[in-house]
Design an enzyme around this catalytic site. Structure first.
Site, PDB file in Angstrom:
ATOM      1  N   ARG A  65      -5.338  -4.495  12.467  1.00  0.00           N
ATOM      2  CA  ARG A  65      -4.953  -5.913  12.475  1.00  0.00           C
ATOM      3  C   ARG A  65      -3.978  -6.271  13.588  1.00  0.00           C
ATOM      4  NH1 ARG A  65      -5.102  -3.990   7.334  1.00  0.00           N
ATOM      5  NH2 ARG A  65      -6.616  -4.948   5.913  1.00  0.00           N
ATOM      6  N   HIS A 133      -6.662   6.608   0.980  1.00  0.00           N
ATOM      7  CA  HIS A 133      -7.978   6.127   1.396  1.00  0.00           C
ATOM      8  C   HIS A 133      -8.876   7.249   1.895  1.00  0.00           C
ATOM      9  CE1 HIS A 133      -5.958   1.944   2.117  1.00  0.00           C
ATOM     10  NE2 HIS A 133      -6.044   2.274   0.841  1.00  0.00           N
TER      11      HIS A 133
END
Length: 355
Positions: A65, A133
């Site tokens: 991002r 993750h």
């Protein structure tokens, strides 16, 4: 590369806020803030670090991002740039500083959202690490849950079969398990691994200081774990160039390159950052090294609770699960706030992929 990782995920519309402008603290303010961070680390008894993609950009792996992140460039219709592969990426100064902080007992636990495997390859002990993750280098037996740490990426994503079988025997003379091996990389809607999430939640709740490095804290529940420290009366430090979701809860916000912040922190603590001598896997933490002499960290006039107008430690916070409709939908499934702690460690086998 994170580019290939992102491309391998299922389509998902809401990836959070991308491309927010970066903020840089002036040199004198940055030095003052890192000094305050060093004081907090030295005076705390249970320090937990939370890391995101921003700590790996110095190794050539793009974040998601940031101004030139994978998803930021995707939103603009541009191709992201990359300088390395997961196999050739080297741990950064931040990775190696975290290794040393653990070795001297100043870091109790590390929670990471990264899948690049650099924490494990840096030599950070896996029993003090939660990879929420997944890890591109790890595959797990679906039958006995033994994990294998490979020296190359396993080749699949989304908890899929890798085509290899488990070779662990339960006892001498017995046949191998031969369970199906699967990658550990989560897709958007996959549940977080129970063991890693439980350990991360327990560590965050027990911490008297949580420090986030290179993460915008937008992904749930990973990004909400540092708030568990605040709810228990601990302190929160956020180190990130862009605004984060939980800035208003931070006792100290530092806007600077993570490697520079960690290098200055180690200097204030009187610690050397070890050189990386190649990938190796450390399953369990070694006995801690002696701490360095107490650094000269006399109190200054301005406490960290007043920097940037942050709220004092111990102030009432909203629960982690409370969100308004303006926030991005959860890419990761929510879990109970208090998962069962103290699960037994997974059996792990480290070996190279068979040729």
């Amino acid at each position: 590369m994170s580019v290939n990782y992102a491309a391998g995920l299922s389509p998902y519309a809401d990836k959070g806020k991308c491309g927010l402008p970066e903020i840089f603290d002036p040199p004198e303010e940055l030095e003052r803030k890192v000094w305050e961070l060093a004081r907090l680390v030295w005076q705390s008894s249970h320090v937990v670090f939370h890391t995101g993609a921003g700590i790996s950009t110095a190794s050539g792996i793009p974040d998601f991002r940031g101004p030139h992140g994978v998803w930021t460039m995707e939103e603009r219709g541009l191709a992201p740039k990359f300088d390395t592969t997961f196999e050739s990426a080297r741990p950064t100064q931040t990775h190696m500083a975290l290794v040393q902080l653990e070795r001297v007992g100043l870091l109790r636990f590390l929670v990471s959202q990264n899948v690049d495997g650099l924490h494990v390859r840096s030599g950070f002990p896996r029993d003090k690490l939660a990879e929420l993750h997944g890890n591109m280098f790890v595959e797990e037996c679906a039958k006995c849950k033994t994990q294998y740490v490979r020296d190359t990426v396993v080749g699949t994503m989304g908890l899929k079969a890798t085509g290899r079988l488990c070779t662990v025997a339960k006892a001498r003379g017995l046949r191998a398990c031969r369970g199906e091996l699967r990658d550990t990389i989560l897709d958007w809607e996959d549940s977080l691994p129970d063991r890693d999430l439980a350990l991360a939640d327990e560590a965050s709740r027990n911490a008297d200081l949580s420090i986030t490095l290179g993460t915008s804290l937008q992904i749930r529940p990973s990004g909400n774990l540092p708030l568990a420290t605040k709810r228990r009366g601990g302190r929160l430090v956020i180190v990130n160039l862009q605004p984060t979701k939980h800035d208003r809860h931070a006792d100290l916000r530092i806007h600077g390159y993570v490697d520079e912040v960690m290098t200055r922190l180690m200097k204030h603590l009187g610690l050397e950052i070890p050189a990386w001598d190649g990938p190796h896997v450390l399953e369990r933490a070694l006995p801690p090294l002696p701490r360095p002499p107490t650094p000269k960290l006399e109190p200054k006039e301005e406490s960290p609770t007043r920097i940037n107008g942050s709220i004092p430690a111990g102030s009432c916070l909203e629960p982690c699960a409370q969100h308004n409709g303006s926030e991005p939908a959860s890419p990761k499934r929510e879990r109970p706030t208090s998962p069962a702690p103290n699960r037994p460690p997974k059996r792990v086998k480290a070996e190279a992929v068979p040729s």
